[in-house]
Design an enzyme around this catalytic site. Structure first.
Site: not given
Length: 493
Positions: A36, A75, A134, A340
């Protein structure tokens, strides 16, 4: 009770397999690791300050992608694009609830809900541990609610495992502090970082890794191919990690962003006020676009982020060590993917949620032991949606639906690839397109300017919008950008 149910699922998952296997003993296994908020911040990347020996070693033995871009810089939406192989086509696809709304609760069909489901259809044992979709534990419920039994991905997993430890629920564990509290329980009266006086298992990612290691030990004795996905929380906020990972760094030598000012010739609507970061109410300073945080605080925050990255690297090292100890490394494809990027004070932003390079560019490493020779460093521009067809091709599987991505196998084996180098991103009522030389962004809003152009031939700072100075470049690139318009946006009237 919640922890007991999930730990029991480990045992129950071994009780038998109803999936019918094809006679393909040489089919590879897969270990997919989602991290993450992991931007291009590994020691093996250029200009990184991170200490990540395990990921560096994996990258050197596999392929390091230096220009991988996600579809959406948040996310849940980024993971929706990942698992479906599709760019966003409607507003919900930009939301953290994309998987919950679009996939959860639907009946199973021949069309797979995810590439995990596709592998399961072909006889793979699919194992989800940690944050893959998620939700922190794969179940649908709110941050401050009791866990439900509803899976975000109802048909993807043969086993869905998670150990929330002393935090009791997945979302509590996601925002965990070492004393067993979390952001919710402390009503956001917390710092955005912590150097915990604890070992690796004093934070949830250590427990997730422990589950995965134990499962790998058992998988070595099975004939059924597996697809294991492991999701690590860190370095997502809060930047919490055992103190020993903080001690790897000398804060005085940590460099702050070289791009800490607002870009020229843009509207501030293209950025944001670091709202997620500022939720941590006991931080020493608030971030905002009106002024940068102090250099001392920027160093502290970067120190915290780097410590969290090193902590995740250590957990991944344990997984890779167990693969090797079990002899599974010889037939297991390993993928490490950052969902990301993250602005670490770049453009005065602390967070993701923009269409700038810092929010869209993330780490990607692929190692396929069945390839005799892999390209070590791949500078070609690639997108997250490319992973779905890549994994299927490496597994010898065919897709059962149209995919937006293109397989990366020709890049991995150096056989080349056709078509333009381009990656599309979507957020903030805008579409952005990255090519080797430029980033072109078009916003479907009233605030001017709505078009931004950044040159990337020499650096990636994106500190000056040159669209008005170079209308000929904009005109040349705009048709290619419009090819990425999936119908999500329309020019405001």
């Amino acid at each position: 009770m919640y922890r007991f149910i999930f730990l029991m699922s480990i045992v129950l998952g071994f009780s038998g397999c109803t999936e019918k296997l094809e006679d393909k003993p040489d089919r590879p296994n897969f270990l997919f690791i989602a991290v993450d908020d992991l931007r291009n911040e590994l020691g093996v990347y250029d200009n990184s300050q991170a200490i990540t020996p395990h990921l560096d070693s994996l990258a050197r033995s596999g392929s390091l992608f230096t220009h991988h871009f996600v579809q959406v810089p948040t996310c849940g939406a980024s993971r929706h694009a990942l698992i479906t192989g599709m760019r966003p086509y409607k507003p919900i696809h930009l939301s953290n609830r994309a998987i919950e709304v679009e996939i959860s609760g639907r009946p199973e069909t021949d069309t797979p809900e995810s590439f995990f489901h596709r592998f399961k259809q072909e006889g793979y044992r699919t194992i989800g541990i940690g944050k893959i979709s998620h939700s922190a534990d794969g179940l649908v419920y709110g941050y401050e609610e009791e866990p439900s039994a509803q899976r975000e991905l109802p048909h993807s997993w043969s086993e869905l495992l998670f150990d929330p430890g002393k935090w009791k629920t997945g979302w509590n564990a996601f925002f965990a502090y070492a004393n067993g509290e979390n952001r919710q329980s402390l009503k956001k009266q917390v710092k955005p970082y912590e150097a915990g006086e604890t070992d690796d298992n004093g934070y949830p990612d250590g427990l997730t890794t422990q589950l995965a290691v134990e499962r790998l030990k058992q998988l070595k004795d099975t004939d059924q191919p597996f697809f294991m996905a492991v999701g690590l929380f860190k370095p997502h906020l809060p930047f919490n990690a055992p103190k020993k990972y903080w001690d790897l760094y000398n804060r005085d030598s940590i460099e702050v962003s070289s791009n800490g000012d607002l870009p020229e010739n843009i509207h501030l609507a293209s950025l944001h006020e670091s709202g997620e970061f500022n939720q941590y109410a006991l931080g020493e300073e608030k971030a905002g676009l009106d002024r940068p945080v102090s250099e001392a605080y920027a160093k502290k925050l970067r120190h915290a982020y780097l410590a969290a990255v090193s902590y995740s690297d250590a957990q991944i090292g344990k997984l890779l060590s167990q693969l090797k100890a079990s002899g599974l490394d010889k037939n297991t494809v390993v993928v490490v993917w950052g969902d990301h990027g993250w602005h670490l004070g770049d453009q005065r932003v602390w967070g993701k949620h923009t269409l700038f390079e810092n929010a869209l560019k993330s780490a990607l490493i692929i190692k396929n032991p069945q390839m005799e020779k892999q390209a070590k460093r791949i500078d070609h521009i690639v997108e997250t949606v490319d992973l779905y067809p890549t994994l299927l091709e490496m597994g010898g599987l065919s897709p059962r639906k149209k995919l937006d991505g293109t397989s990366l196998v020709p890049l991995l084996d150096s056989s080349g690839t056709d078509g333009p180098e381009v990656a599309y991103g979507y957020y903030k009522k805008g579409i952005t397109m990255r090519t080797p030389e430029y980033r072109l962004t078009k916003y479907y809003r009233k605030a001017e300017p709505t078009v931004e152009l950044y040159a990337h031939s020499k650096h990636d700072l994106e500190n000056r919008n040159i669209a008005q100075e170079h209308p000929e470049i904009v005109a040349k690139l705009m048709p290619l950008l419009e090819e990425g318009n999936t119908g999500l946006y329309h020019t405001p009237q």
